[in-house]
Design a protein around this motif. Structure first.
Motif, short mmCIF file in Angstrom:
data_model
loop_
_atom_site.label_atom_id
_atom_site.label_comp_id
_atom_site.label_asym_id
_atom_site.label_seq_id
_atom_site.Cartn_x
_atom_site.Cartn_y
_atom_site.Cartn_z
N UNK A 52 0.81 -1.21 0.00
CA UNK A 52 0.00 0.00 0.00
C UNK A 52 0.84 1.25 0.00
N UNK A 53 1.87 1.28 0.81
CA UNK A 53 2.73 2.47 0.87
C UNK A 53 3.49 2.69 -0.43
N UNK A 102 -8.48 -8.68 -0.54
CA UNK A 102 -8.54 -8.26 -1.95
C UNK A 102 -7.15 -8.03 -2.54
N UNK A 103 -6.16 -7.76 -1.71
CA UNK A 103 -4.80 -7.51 -2.19
C UNK A 103 -4.17 -8.76 -2.81
N UNK A 104 -4.60 -9.93 -2.37
CA UNK A 104 -4.01 -11.16 -2.91
C UNK A 104 -4.08 -11.19 -4.44
N UNK A 105 -5.27 -11.03 -4.97
CA UNK A 105 -5.45 -11.11 -6.44
C UNK A 105 -4.76 -9.96 -7.15
N UNK A 106 -4.84 -8.75 -6.59
CA UNK A 106 -4.23 -7.60 -7.23
C UNK A 106 -2.71 -7.73 -7.32
N UNK A 122 -5.01 2.55 -1.30
CA UNK A 122 -5.01 2.73 0.15
C UNK A 122 -6.14 2.00 0.86
N UNK A 123 -7.26 1.82 0.18
CA UNK A 123 -8.43 1.19 0.80
C UNK A 123 -8.59 -0.29 0.45
#
Length: 183
Positions: free
Chosen positions: A113-114, A126-130, A120-121
Motif C-alpha cells: 500500500x505504501x 482483496x490484495x491477494x489477487x491484485x 489505500x483502501x
C-alpha cells in the motif's frame, strides 16, 4: 507471526506426536498447547474440525495431493474450510507445495500500500489477487517478493513510524513522496 507459528507447530508435534493424535485430543489440551498464538480458543477447535473434515473426505490427513493440482483447484479446495482464507491457502500452497500463490500478511499488505502497488483502501483479502496479477507465474519469484516485503515491513517500513531515512525505496514509494518528503 513466524516465531509464534514455529513455536506452536513444534509444541503441537511434541505434545501429540502425530496429526491424528492432535485431531482426536481434547480441544482444551490443543488450546493450552498453542496458548502462545493469537486467539488459541478459536484456532484449536477450528484446526481440529478441519482435520476431522479432511479425514472424513480423504481417509487420512495427507495433503500432498494438493501439490499436483492446478493452483486454482488446490486453492479452491483449501478455501472451502471454515477459517481458511486466502493467506492460509497461499502459505500452504507456496511454502509446502511450491505453487505460485502469494500470501499477503500485514507486512506485505502495508508495504504494498505504501509503495502504491495497491490502493489505500484495498483490504488484505482483496490484495491477494491484485498483487498476484503483478507478479510472474513463478513460485520462486513470488516467494522472494513475499519474503522481501515481509522483511522490509518488519525492519524498515514498520507500522507506526516507518524508518524512511533507512529505506532504499523512497524514490518509488508513494507514501514517502506524498507524506514524508513534502514536509
Amino acid at each position: 507471526r513466524d516465531e509464534q507459528t514455529a513455536a506452536a507447530y513444534s509444541a503441537l508435534l511434541k505434545r501429540f506426536g502425530s496429526w491424528e493424535a492432535l485431531r482426536d485430543a481434547p480441544t482444551s489440551e490443543v488450546q493450552a498447547t498453542i496458548a502462545n498464538v493469537n486467539w488459541p480458543e478459536v484456532k484449536a477447535p477450528r484446526l481440529q474440525a478441519i482435520m476431522r473434515q479432511i479425514t472424513e473426505e480423504r481417509g487420512d490427513l495427507n495433503l500432498d495431493f494438493l501439490c499436483e493440482l492446478p493452483v486454482a483447484e488446490a486453492a479452491a479446495w483449501l478455501n472451502r474450510f471454515d477459517g481458511v482464507g486466502p493467506k492460509t491457502t497461499a502459505c500452504v500452497l507456496l511454502f509446502s507445495c511450491r505453487l505460485p500463490l502469494l500470501p499477503v500478511d500485514v507486512h506485505v499488505h502495508r508495504v504494498s500500500g505504501r509503495l502504491g502497488l495497491i490502493g489505500k483502501k484495498v483490504t488484505a483479502d482483496n490484495a491477494h489477487a491484485l498483487l498476484q496479477a503483478l507478479l510472474p507465474n513463478d513460485a520462486r519469484a513470488i516467494y522472494d517478493f513475499h519474503k522481501g516485503l515481509l522483511r522490509h515491513g518488519q525492519r524498515v517500513c514498520v507500522y507506526e513510524y516507518p524508518r524512511c531515512g533507512k529505506c532504499v525505496l523512497t524514490d518509488v514509494c508513494d507514501y514517502y513522496q506524498t507524506v514524508v518528503k513534502p514536509q
